[in-house]
Design a protein around this motif. Structure first.
Motif, PDB file in Angstrom:
ATOM      1  N   ASN A   2       2.460  38.121   7.277  1.00 14.49           N
ATOM      2  CA  ASN A   2       1.504  39.132   6.842  1.00 14.49           C
ATOM      3  C   ASN A   2       2.081  40.520   7.139  1.00 14.49           C
ATOM      4  O   ASN A   2       2.023  41.003   8.262  1.00 14.49           O
ATOM      5  CB  ASN A   2       0.175  38.918   7.559  1.00 14.49           C
ATOM      6  CG  ASN A   2      -0.910  39.774   6.978  1.00 14.49           C
ATOM      7  OD1 ASN A   2      -0.681  40.584   6.094  1.00 14.49           O
ATOM      8  ND2 ASN A   2      -2.118  39.589   7.472  1.00 14.49           N
ATOM      9  N   GLN A   4       0.999  43.353   6.218  1.00 15.25           N
ATOM     10  CA  GLN A   4      -0.006  44.390   6.435  1.00 15.25           C
ATOM     11  C   GLN A   4      -0.155  44.704   7.918  1.00 15.25           C
ATOM     12  O   GLN A   4      -0.425  45.842   8.286  1.00 15.25           O
ATOM     13  CB  GLN A   4      -1.337  43.949   5.843  1.00 15.25           C
ATOM     14  CG  GLN A   4      -2.373  45.042   5.818  1.00 15.25           C
ATOM     15  CD  GLN A   4      -3.631  44.616   5.086  1.00 15.25           C
ATOM     16  OE1 GLN A   4      -3.768  43.468   4.698  1.00 15.25           O
ATOM     17  NE2 GLN A   4      -4.542  45.545   4.902  1.00 15.25           N
ATOM     18  N   LYS A   5       0.056  43.709   8.776  1.00 18.30           N
ATOM     19  CA  LYS A   5      -0.038  43.942  10.213  1.00 18.30           C
ATOM     20  C   LYS A   5       1.098  44.826  10.717  1.00 18.30           C
ATOM     21  O   LYS A   5       0.993  45.419  11.784  1.00 18.30           O
ATOM     22  CB  LYS A   5      -0.025  42.614  10.966  1.00 18.30           C
ATOM     23  CG  LYS A   5      -1.272  41.800  10.762  1.00 18.30           C
ATOM     24  CD  LYS A   5      -1.242  40.534  11.563  1.00 18.30           C
ATOM     25  CE  LYS A   5      -2.503  39.727  11.358  1.00 18.30           C
ATOM     26  NZ  LYS A   5      -2.487  38.488  12.130  1.00 18.30           N
TER      27      LYS A   5
END
Length: 137
Positions: A2, A4-5
């Motif tokens: 992920n 986005q983290k």
């Protein structure tokens, strides 16, 4: 993975650095204030969704068919809870992936949603069989 983290904090740090480079400490204060406001807006939205969900039975939705029509893969769990205004009934073991939740309506129809990493991966509608009794004359 992920991204986005990773990307969101890096973008925040980059914005603070650019604010300092172009406007000095006033730029850092402005960018930091904007970032804090952004975090507070998301926190407030989450609290409002959970406050509405607290007043409804777990796993209940007004219409499972309408919920099924609105669901799209990639939706977040928070978005689904906001649409149903209720927490889902957990069907999977706690803290294991994928997470499976169910929302049912008064007509015994239910939607089973599978979340992987907090995002909707799959959903399925179940409708009970209708009795094929002919209408009375």
């Amino acid at each position: 993975m992920n991204f986005q983290k990773i990307i969101v904090p890096v973008a925040g740090v980059a914005a603070v650095v650019l604010g300092y480079r172009f406007y000095g400490w006033a730029g850092v204060a402005a960018v930091a204030g904007g970032l804090v406001m952004w975090v507070l807006l998301h926190f407030t939205r989450m609290m409002q969704v959970l406050k509405r969900a607290a007043n409804r039975p777990i796993g209940y939705v007004d219409s499972a068919v309408m919920l099924n029509a609105k669901l799209k893969p990639g939706m977040t769990m928070l978005h689904v809870v906001a649409m149903t205004r209720a927490l889902g009934e957990r069907l999977s073991p706690k803290d294991e992936q994928p997470e499976i939740f169910r929302w049912a309506d008064a007509g015994e129809s239910h939607v089973t949603c599978t979340f992987v990493g907090g995002k909707l991966a799959h959903h399925e509608l179940f409708r009970p069989a209708q009795d094929a009794a002919p209408p009375a004359p």
